[in-house]
Design an enzyme around this catalytic site. Sequence first.
Site, mmCIF file in Angstrom:
data_model
loop_
_atom_site.group_PDB
_atom_site.id
_atom_site.type_symbol
_atom_site.label_atom_id
_atom_site.label_comp_id
_atom_site.label_asym_id
_atom_site.label_seq_id
_atom_site.Cartn_x
_atom_site.Cartn_y
_atom_site.Cartn_z
ATOM 1 N N CYS A 2 0.824 -1.206 0.000
ATOM 2 C CA CYS A 2 0.000 0.000 0.000
ATOM 3 C C CYS A 2 0.863 1.265 0.000
ATOM 4 O O CYS A 2 1.957 1.277 0.566
ATOM 5 C CB CYS A 2 -0.869 0.041 1.240
ATOM 6 S SG CYS A 2 -1.937 -1.374 1.398
ATOM 7 N N ARG A 27 5.402 -0.348 -6.135
ATOM 8 C CA ARG A 27 5.347 -1.095 -4.877
ATOM 9 C C ARG A 27 4.326 -2.225 -4.905
ATOM 10 O O ARG A 27 4.323 -3.075 -4.034
ATOM 11 C CB ARG A 27 5.028 -0.142 -3.727
ATOM 12 C CG ARG A 27 6.088 0.929 -3.530
ATOM 13 C CD ARG A 27 5.626 1.950 -2.527
ATOM 14 N NE ARG A 27 5.497 1.357 -1.210
ATOM 15 C CZ ARG A 27 6.443 1.351 -0.295
ATOM 16 N NH1 ARG A 27 7.593 1.927 -0.560
ATOM 17 N NH2 ARG A 27 6.252 0.802 0.866
ATOM 18 N N TRP A 77 -3.010 -2.617 -1.487
ATOM 19 C CA TRP A 77 -2.647 -4.008 -1.743
ATOM 20 C C TRP A 77 -3.462 -4.801 -0.737
ATOM 21 O O TRP A 77 -3.257 -4.679 0.477
ATOM 22 C CB TRP A 77 -1.154 -4.187 -1.506
ATOM 23 C CG TRP A 77 -0.586 -5.514 -1.872
ATOM 24 C CD1 TRP A 77 -0.218 -5.933 -3.124
ATOM 25 C CD2 TRP A 77 -0.285 -6.601 -0.985
ATOM 26 N NE1 TRP A 77 0.279 -7.205 -3.067
ATOM 27 C CE2 TRP A 77 0.254 -7.639 -1.776
ATOM 28 C CE3 TRP A 77 -0.426 -6.805 0.385
ATOM 29 C CZ2 TRP A 77 0.649 -8.861 -1.227
ATOM 30 C CZ3 TRP A 77 -0.021 -8.013 0.927
ATOM 31 C CH2 TRP A 77 0.506 -9.021 0.126
ATOM 32 N N ASN A 102 -1.811 2.524 5.847
ATOM 33 C CA ASN A 102 -0.949 1.375 5.524
ATOM 34 C C ASN A 102 -0.746 0.582 6.799
ATOM 35 O O ASN A 102 -0.640 1.171 7.887
ATOM 36 C CB ASN A 102 0.433 1.835 5.040
ATOM 37 C CG ASN A 102 0.399 2.374 3.634
ATOM 38 O OD1 ASN A 102 -0.646 2.392 2.990
ATOM 39 N ND2 ASN A 102 1.548 2.822 3.155
ATOM 40 N N GLY A 103 -0.614 -0.736 6.670
ATOM 41 C CA GLY A 103 -0.397 -1.563 7.860
ATOM 42 C C GLY A 103 -1.639 -2.372 8.184
ATOM 43 O O GLY A 103 -2.547 -2.492 7.354
ATOM 44 N N GLU A 489 17.966 -18.324 -5.464
ATOM 45 C CA GLU A 489 17.639 -16.990 -5.979
ATOM 46 C C GLU A 489 17.108 -17.095 -7.421
ATOM 47 O O GLU A 489 16.155 -16.414 -7.794
ATOM 48 C CB GLU A 489 18.891 -16.091 -5.888
ATOM 49 C CG GLU A 489 18.751 -14.694 -6.440
ATOM 50 C CD GLU A 489 17.625 -13.868 -5.807
ATOM 51 O OE1 GLU A 489 17.020 -14.286 -4.809
ATOM 52 O OE2 GLU A 489 17.330 -12.798 -6.376
ATOM 53 N N LYS A 493 13.392 -15.918 -8.590
ATOM 54 C CA LYS A 493 13.159 -14.969 -9.696
ATOM 55 C C LYS A 493 12.175 -15.562 -10.700
ATOM 56 O O LYS A 493 11.253 -14.893 -11.144
ATOM 57 C CB LYS A 493 14.459 -14.627 -10.441
ATOM 58 C CG LYS A 493 15.465 -13.769 -9.734
ATOM 59 C CD LYS A 493 15.057 -12.336 -9.556
ATOM 60 C CE LYS A 493 14.319 -12.157 -8.260
ATOM 61 N NZ LYS A 493 15.100 -11.844 -7.091
ATOM 62 N N GLU A 496 8.586 -15.790 -9.260
ATOM 63 C CA GLU A 496 7.988 -14.466 -9.031
ATOM 64 C C GLU A 496 7.422 -13.844 -10.295
ATOM 65 O O GLU A 496 6.330 -13.310 -10.278
ATOM 66 C CB GLU A 496 9.085 -13.504 -8.548
ATOM 67 C CG GLU A 496 9.200 -13.345 -7.081
ATOM 68 C CD GLU A 496 10.188 -12.238 -6.743
ATOM 69 O OE1 GLU A 496 11.321 -12.259 -7.246
ATOM 70 O OE2 GLU A 496 9.806 -11.356 -5.963
ATOM 71 N N HIS A 512 17.800 -37.777 -2.475
ATOM 72 C CA HIS A 512 17.047 -38.051 -1.245
ATOM 73 C C HIS A 512 15.561 -37.715 -1.407
ATOM 74 O O HIS A 512 14.849 -37.574 -0.423
ATOM 75 C CB HIS A 512 17.653 -37.271 -0.068
ATOM 76 C CG HIS A 512 19.062 -37.685 0.222
ATOM 77 N ND1 HIS A 512 19.377 -38.914 0.748
ATOM 78 C CD2 HIS A 512 20.246 -37.051 0.010
ATOM 79 C CE1 HIS A 512 20.690 -39.024 0.875
ATOM 80 N NE2 HIS A 512 21.239 -37.887 0.426
ATOM 81 N N LYS A 612 6.563 -4.620 -3.660
ATOM 82 C CA LYS A 612 8.002 -4.368 -3.598
ATOM 83 C C LYS A 612 8.510 -4.420 -2.164
ATOM 84 O O LYS A 612 9.535 -5.008 -1.877
ATOM 85 C CB LYS A 612 8.320 -3.013 -4.238
ATOM 86 C CG LYS A 612 9.799 -2.656 -4.237
ATOM 87 C CD LYS A 612 10.598 -3.604 -5.108
ATOM 88 C CE LYS A 612 12.083 -3.385 -5.032
ATOM 89 N NZ LYS A 612 12.819 -4.591 -5.462
HETATM 90 O O1 M6R Z 1 13.217 -5.107 1.079
HETATM 91 P P1 M6R Z 1 13.682 -6.468 1.505
HETATM 92 O O2 M6R Z 1 14.981 -6.855 0.918
HETATM 93 O O3 M6R Z 1 13.643 -6.657 2.990
HETATM 94 O O4 M6R Z 1 12.594 -7.464 0.897
HETATM 95 C C1 M6R Z 1 12.603 -8.819 1.198
HETATM 96 C C2 M6R Z 1 11.750 -9.595 0.227
HETATM 97 O O5 M6R Z 1 10.418 -9.206 0.319
HETATM 98 C C3 M6R Z 1 12.234 -9.395 -1.220
HETATM 99 O O6 M6R Z 1 13.577 -9.738 -1.359
HETATM 100 C C4 M6R Z 1 11.400 -10.243 -2.196
HETATM 101 O O7 M6R Z 1 11.636 -11.598 -1.965
HETATM 102 C C5 M6R Z 1 11.742 -9.846 -3.631
HETATM 103 N N1 M6R Z 1 10.549 -9.571 -4.348
HETATM 104 C C6 M6R Z 1 12.517 -10.880 -4.364
HETATM 105 O O8 M6R Z 1 12.743 -10.559 -5.692
#
Ligand code: M6R
Length: 617
Positions: A2, A27, A77, A102-103, A489, A493, A496, A512, A612
């Site tokens: 948000c 965001r 959001w 927000n929150g 990672e 990616k 996501e 395993h 974000k």
């Molecule tokens: O802002 P931060 O690095 O604390 O965020 C952590 C995760 O939310 C962030 O890395 C998320 O996994 C990304 N979208 C990955 O690409």
Amino acid sequence: MCGIVGGISKKNITPVLINGLKKLEYRGYDSAGIVTLCKNNKLNRARAVGKVVNLEKRIKDKKTPMDGTIGIAHTRWATHGEPSSRNAHPHICNHSVSVVHNGIIENFLELKATQEADGYIFTSDTDTEVIGHAIHQYLQDSESLLEATQKAILTFKGAYGIGVISPKDPGHIIATRSGSPLVIGISNKGNFIASDQMALLDITKDFIYLLEGDIADITLDSVTIYDKDGNQVEREIKTSKLKSGQVSKRGYDHYMLKEIFEQPQAIRDTLESRITKDSVLLSAFGYKAEDIFKNTKHIQIIACGTSYNAGLVGKYWLEDIAKISTHIEVASEYRYRNPIILDNTLFITISQSGETADTLEALKALKKRSKGKNIHTLTICNSAESSLTRESELTFLTHAGPEIGVASTKAFTTQLVSLALLSVVMGRCHKQVSKQQEAKIVDGLNRLPGLIKQTLKQEDQIKELAKTFKDKFNALFIGRGTMHAIAMEGALKLKEISYIHAEAFPAGELKHGPIALIDKDTPVIAIAPNDRLLDKLKSNLQEVNSRGSQMIVFEDEAAKITPMKGMTIVPTTTDLGRITAPIIFTIPLQLLSYHVALIKGTNIDQPRNLAKSVTVE
Ligand code: M6R
């Protein structure tokens, strides 16, 4: 997640609010809304599901023009209640109080029950509406909107960044925060609020960062702040170094692609003034760092998502180079456990945004739990003025520049560079790193921008490979040692932004269980550096290959993987060391997920359901 924008200015506030909302689009959100206090002193609202352009259309179609000079706006959001116009903010109570939030108000069901009993009508499924009703209720016997809001927030449990306006107290915006960020932008055109300074960079560079529990009474020419105990306080005005132009795609189709290509420069910026030609400057970690590092006996890393993956690599390096026992855990688990906290532990949080609620709350919780113990905290963060930097004793800024694509790229590689620098200084403090070793690592770090540039040239080849994934629903990533973290990672990616189900495993673990997943429709992506585990990895590749899987192997040229049927080998640059290899192998994985997503036609910079910066639990 948000976003809040608000302001009071000499001119119509609507264009400023809409422009601010657009700057916050990165965001992640699913609806947007705006309220202005119009010339007739009435609250005028527009809300729409989807993008801010839909909201703009709504505003144009309105019979009453949104011509007020004071207003609040929001991108939502969804947490409580589906994405819909009725759930979008701002919410209005009895035509007289409007709020953006927000929150999460955790005790909202309790408050809602009482408010319903008092006759308040709820028109949405959100937790936010209780805020408006509570302020409205207190406004009946308060002298100002400020006083009513001060009373109302005492009843809220949870996290909030709130903006409030009311025709009962026109000319004032009340802004308050606890657990969610909120800044005030100061300018000679008026005063503004936002959950992220990015929203206001076109208007001002001067910001006040509200502290936990602060509440601000904002008018056209004044900002008065009270702390959580109600005392009037002065907060410093800081000038942001960010430029509004930094938040543009600069000719790239997507922010993510731009950010992938910015990595050579981002790494140069991370290294600048932190190294000499052959050593790492301990002072880069702050003047207290030497004492703290020398006394560190244990390290605990806490982070989420991509930052967690960076931490995993860091664990290998810290144990390997500095010889300090290092643990790592995702913040959402750590914060609710009862971990054993040992004296002389250095807690390291890693975060791009510095506002991730899980990481921040885990840090606060461990500080509470370790009262009386000798512990210290360091954050590796990309945002100088963030909640994590404020909560931490030591800060190391990654200097990646603003990262807008939801899928983290340059933040990750600069986090790795920061962890490499930390491993070296920590190793030096513990007499585990010789001058020659240090010089070799520094040399490797210095070569990184050039190596990355070279690796980026493989984009066309990777674009071709991405076609393999057109009709795929699953993919497996494998690696050993630090490459397991890089495989994680890569998988993160891919899932996501292309929505392909992807998992990563240590290559030795396949037999395993996960090997049962392998079939001809599940491509396996392997990372093959030229390290001491290469022969082991080669055996793992055989195991996979003999089960008929399509394979893509990103190899160090010197690894000389034997070609097999169904296997595409992509040699990257050779002569990579334990520090440079994980960073370099990240690049083709980023490009692969980008091009797969492009083929799939997903919203790359704002993938579905993601935000974000995850500022709620
Ligand atoms: O802002 P931060 O690095 O604390 O965020 C952590 C995760 O939310 C962030 O890395 C998320 O996994 C990304 N979208 C990955 O690409």
